[in-house]
Design an enzyme around this catalytic site. Structure first.
Site, short mmCIF file in Angstrom:
data_model
loop_
_atom_site.label_atom_id
_atom_site.label_comp_id
_atom_site.label_asym_id
_atom_site.label_seq_id
_atom_site.Cartn_x
_atom_site.Cartn_y
_atom_site.Cartn_z
N ASN A 41 0.20 -4.46 -6.75
CA ASN A 41 -0.68 -5.47 -6.14
C ASN A 41 -1.82 -5.68 -7.12
OD1 ASN A 41 -2.44 -6.99 -4.66
ND2 ASN A 41 -2.81 -5.48 -3.04
N LYS A 73 -4.11 -7.77 -7.07
CA LYS A 73 -5.34 -8.23 -6.40
C LYS A 73 -5.95 -9.41 -7.18
CE LYS A 73 -5.77 -3.76 -4.22
NZ LYS A 73 -6.59 -2.74 -3.59
N HIS A 77 -2.98 -7.27 4.29
CA HIS A 77 -3.70 -6.26 3.49
C HIS A 77 -5.09 -6.06 4.09
CE1 HIS A 77 -5.60 -4.08 0.28
NE2 HIS A 77 -4.41 -3.85 -0.22
N GLU A 105 -7.88 -5.52 2.81
CA GLU A 105 -8.98 -6.23 2.14
C GLU A 105 -9.10 -7.64 2.68
OE1 GLU A 105 -7.92 -5.54 -1.97
OE2 GLU A 105 -8.52 -3.45 -1.78
N GLU A 122 -0.87 2.08 4.26
CA GLU A 122 -2.04 2.09 3.37
C GLU A 122 -3.27 2.49 4.16
OE1 GLU A 122 -1.60 -0.47 -0.45
OE2 GLU A 122 -2.74 -1.54 1.06
N GLY A 145 -8.68 2.39 -3.22
CA GLY A 145 -9.79 2.25 -4.17
C GLY A 145 -10.74 3.42 -4.19
N SER A 188 -4.64 4.61 -3.81
CA SER A 188 -4.94 5.53 -4.94
C SER A 188 -3.70 6.22 -5.49
CB SER A 188 -6.01 6.55 -4.52
OG SER A 188 -7.22 5.89 -4.22
#
Ligand code: 13P
Length: 257
Positions: free
Chosen positions: A12, A14, A98, A100, A170, A176, A215
């Protein structure tokens, strides 16, 4: 049970990259993964670079995809990209839900369910992200949180919609942060996700892959890919470095699901 299915590794990217970056990255990935590589590899890029991925990766074993999709077919939806547009660029994988996006843009579980359905309707593979935040984990309610995220899709479209799909566990606290979930936590949640979609084994779903994201890197990949419940990985930061990403794909080769 080991079914001899290769692991799947999805990068991904991003909101990173540029024309120049992807030019060298995509060519290096194509050259770097030798033809004997048994792992399935996909890359989810920002929309503007899908055409570049299509022209560089066509004919290779690497699939490409997007990080979002509209729930609508077409029309007055400024800034949205439809499933048919993604089809035009040969997209195989679409990340849906996702964290985010769901946190920053207040995406509801209902919206995510409709997007998931839209991806399936247009013959692409959804990569559905589910996972709890730190407060929910500390409260011990991660199963309820993840079950609710999945059950809204089952309630609207039935369990069969999960055929030929990918679900990424996730945990938000692991994204992150350099704090990947432990093998025990990952195994527990990936097995739990399979159990609720398979309805405790009553309803075996064909080609459903459960992967881990958060991560993941070349240092912890072996531990996590070694778990039978984990069919692969969804990789953020570590996919930005081409050598690191190729290394993760190579490490995944020695495992099957
Ligand atoms: P990191 O690998 O950077 O933690 O990101 C994971 C992720 O969000 C993949 O979708």
């Amino acid at each position: 049970m080991n079914k001899n299915i290769p692991k799947i590794i999805i990068g991904n990217l991003k909101m990173n990259g540029s024309l120049a970056f992807f030019d060298s990255y995509l060519s290096a990935l194509k050259d770097g993964l030798n033809n004997e590589n048994k792992v399935n590899v996909g890359l989810c890029l920002p929309y503007p670079y899908l055409s570049q991925a299509q022209s560089i990766l066509s004919g290779s074993k690497i699939g490409w995809g997007s990080q979002n999709i509209a729930k609508f077919e077409n029309g007055p939806h400024t800034g949205e990209v439809s499933a048919k547009m993604l089809n035009d660029f040969g997209v195989q994988y679409v990340i849906v839900g996702h964290s985010e996006r769901s946190t920053a843009y207040c995406e509801s579980d209902e919206n995510i369910a409709e997007k998931f359905n839209n991806v399936k309707k247009h013959n692409m593979t959804p990569v559905l992200c589910v996972g709890e935040n730190l407060i929910e984990r500390e409260a011990g309610i991660m199963e309820q949180v993840v079950a609710a995220q999945i059950e809204i899709i089952i309630k609207s479209f039935g369990t069969k919609i999960f055929e030929n799909s990918i679900v990424a566990y996730e945990p938000i606290w692991a994204i992150g942060t350099d704090m990947a979930a432990s093998p025990e936590q990952t195994n527990h949640m990936c097995s739990f996700i399979r159990k609720i979609i398979n309805q405790d084994g009553l309803n075996e779903i064909n080609n459903l892959k459960i992967v881990y994201g958060g991560s993941l890197n070349s240092k912890n990949a072996v531990q996590l890919f070694g778990l039978n419940s984990v069919d692969g990985g969804l990789i953020g930061r570590a996919s930005l470095n081409i050598n690191e990403f190729i290394k993760i794909c190579e490490l995944a080769q020695s495992f099957e699901t």
